[in-house]
Design an enzyme around this catalytic site. Structure first.
Site, PDB file in Angstrom:
ATOM      1  N   GLU A  44      28.988  24.812  36.020  1.00 43.16           N
ATOM      2  CA  GLU A  44      29.647  24.764  37.335  1.00 43.16           C
ATOM      3  C   GLU A  44      29.268  23.869  38.266  1.00 43.16           C
ATOM      4  O   GLU A  44      27.975  23.456  38.341  1.00 43.16           O
ATOM      5  CB  GLU A  44      29.587  26.054  38.054  1.00 43.16           C
ATOM      6  CG  GLU A  44      31.040  26.334  38.959  1.00 43.16           C
ATOM      7  CD  GLU A  44      31.146  27.862  39.147  1.00 43.16           C
ATOM      8  OE1 GLU A  44      31.204  28.067  40.338  1.00 43.16           O
ATOM      9  OE2 GLU A  44      31.136  28.749  38.217  1.00 43.16           O
ATOM     10  N   ARG A  94      29.207  35.623  35.925  1.00 42.55           N
ATOM     11  CA  ARG A  94      28.545  34.219  35.920  1.00 42.55           C
ATOM     12  C   ARG A  94      28.962  33.561  34.631  1.00 42.55           C
ATOM     13  O   ARG A  94      29.142  33.973  33.583  1.00 42.55           O
ATOM     14  CB  ARG A  94      27.094  34.551  36.011  1.00 42.55           C
ATOM     15  CG  ARG A  94      26.689  35.068  37.065  1.00 42.55           C
ATOM     16  CD  ARG A  94      26.677  34.086  38.350  1.00 42.55           C
ATOM     17  NE  ARG A  94      26.222  34.672  39.430  1.00 42.55           N
ATOM     18  CZ  ARG A  94      26.804  35.147  40.548  1.00 42.55           C
ATOM     19  NH1 ARG A  94      28.293  35.178  40.308  1.00 42.55           N
ATOM     20  NH2 ARG A  94      26.499  35.419  41.524  1.00 42.55           N
ATOM     21  N   ALA A 134      36.749  34.381  43.255  1.00 40.85           N
ATOM     22  CA  ALA A 134      36.700  35.764  43.056  1.00 40.85           C
ATOM     23  C   ALA A 134      36.683  36.531  44.571  1.00 40.85           C
ATOM     24  O   ALA A 134      37.216  37.723  44.601  1.00 40.85           O
ATOM     25  CB  ALA A 134      35.698  36.319  42.091  1.00 40.85           C
ATOM     26  N   HIS A 187      36.219  29.514  40.843  1.00 41.72           N
ATOM     27  CA  HIS A 187      35.309  30.383  41.535  1.00 41.72           C
ATOM     28  C   HIS A 187      35.733  30.956  42.680  1.00 41.72           C
ATOM     29  O   HIS A 187      35.232  30.766  43.965  1.00 41.72           O
ATOM     30  CB  HIS A 187      33.905  29.764  41.763  1.00 41.72           C
ATOM     31  CG  HIS A 187      32.803  30.565  41.897  1.00 41.72           C
ATOM     32  ND1 HIS A 187      31.373  30.321  41.493  1.00 41.72           N
ATOM     33  CD2 HIS A 187      32.673  31.821  42.271  1.00 41.72           C
ATOM     34  CE1 HIS A 187      30.598  31.275  41.409  1.00 41.72           C
ATOM     35  NE2 HIS A 187      31.382  32.499  41.955  1.00 41.72           N
TER      36      HIS A 187
END
Length: 381
Positions: A302, A273, A322, A320
């Site tokens: 973000e 995060r 992942a 982002h």
């Protein structure tokens, strides 16, 4: 109230109205809903992040459940609107739910679903990819080539860090942190130091067994160490990967003081995060230490980056992604749809949300259960 929102409708005559705030990968999740008498409305607005007003317009006067995204602000306004519309279910297409006010959901009697069990290896692979990209300066070298600057081999051209035999540090050795550690240890014969509130027994046994295998084959064995403090990891590790949950205790876990105790040529990776890193402090540290490198999949504010981060050649930044493997994203879509469907149908909650393989087998009917409801106990379920 926002203007009417554009939607795509599946199974218009379905008994139950389910709204998805975004199109999601695959089609199985759509079939699972429509085959079970759901009218599915998928938002087709060309907006990356929907506002609260946008979602209120989607919920409307009657809605049984909503599939939402981690970029949306799900609090009392939306949950009370969903309750008024007759809804009982919301599911985040994510394992995390920092964007969800679970207490507000509880007050309104709304079940909150998430999607654990399908992100572990995918996220760990991305963290490993960021590690390699940062350590070996892949992005810098790629840009150099594309700019037409390469005119021949040079001894000092894009010299990076060797991983073999170095020490990998893991902050948070849960499922993803442990999977990442195994990849780096088995792939690059790195030694491990980790910090976690709980002992990672299975990980320790894996490293011990792999070390014995290497020794039996005439190679230097790998080792592991459970650190007493996080600072021990930061001081000793050549590569540090962050895998904590985000809460009040982990906000700005990486701050100026902790950056200062890391090795000058360390590699720092974050695919957990964004707010666990003080991004302003990180930018200053990158400026002052050009051999220090970082790989980031998540950001403090973000989708924005703090000023200066995009200019840092010693930073690898990705948006982002992942969980962005086809299998994982389609699995997340399936699980989030089944969370909503299960609540609407009155199914029980699945016993182990981290063992969701029976829901993902496309050749069989999924169990009649909600894969993962984070507030099931609070709702007396």
């Amino acid at each position: 109230m926002a203007k009417p929102i554009s939607i795509e409708v599946w199974n218009p005559s379905g008994k139950y109205r389910v709204v998805s705030t975004k199109s999601m990968p695959g089609t199985r999740w759509i079939r699972l809903l429509t085959d079970n008498d759901c009218r599915l409305e998928i938002c087709t607005e060309q907006k990356t992040i929907l506002s609260v007003d946008d979602i209120l317009a989607l919920i409307g006067d009657r809605c049984d459940g909503v599939i939402g995204q981690l970029t949306e602000d799900w609090g009392d306004v939306l949950f009370s609107a969903l309750k008024r519309a007759g809804g009982t279910a919301f599911s985040n297409m994510a394992v995390g739910y920092n964007n969800v006010d679970v207490e507000a959901a509880n007050r309104n009697g709304i079940a909150v679903g998430n999607t654990p069990g399908v992100l572990t290896e995918t996220t760990a692979e991305l963290a490993a990819s960021l590690t390699l990209s940062a350590a070996r300066r892949i992005v810098e070298a790629d840009q150099f080539m594309r700019a037409g600057l390469y005119d021949g081999w040079l001894p000092h051209l894009f010299v990076g860090n060797l991983l073999k035999g170095q020490t990998v540090g893991v902050i948070g050795a849960g499922r993803i942190g442990s999977a990442y550690a195994r990849m780096m240890i088995e792939g690059f014969k790195m030694n491990l130091i980790y910090y976690d509130l709980y002992q990672a027994t299975r990980l320790e046994k894996f490293v011990t067994a792999y070390g014995q295998f290497l020794k039996a084959n005439g190679e230097e064995p790998v080792t592991w160490k459970r650190a007493a403090t996080m600072e021990d990891v930061l001081r000793e590790a050549d590569v540090i990967s962050l895998h904590p949950v985000l809460d009040k205790t982990t906000y700005h876990l990486i701050n100026p003081e902790r950056l200062a105790i890391m090795k000058k040529e360390a590699v720092l990776v974050n695919a957990s995060r964004g707010p666990v890193i003080d991004e302003v402090a990180l930018v200053e540290h990158l400026k002052a230490n050009p051999m220090f490198r970082v790989g980031l999949d998540v950001f403090e504010d973000e989708p924005y980056m703090k000023p200066g981060l995009a200019d840092m050649k010693n930073a690898v930044v990705v948006p982002h992604i992942a969980s962005a493997s086809k299998w994982t994203r389609e699995g997340m879509a399936t699980l989030t749809a089944l969370n909503v469907l299960g609540k609407i149908k009155g199914y029980p909650v699945w016993g182990n949300p981290n063992q969701v393989e029976p829901f993902l087998d496309e050749n069989s009917t999924p169990p009649r259960a909600c894969p993962s409801i984070v507030n099931a106990k609070q709702l007396g379920w």
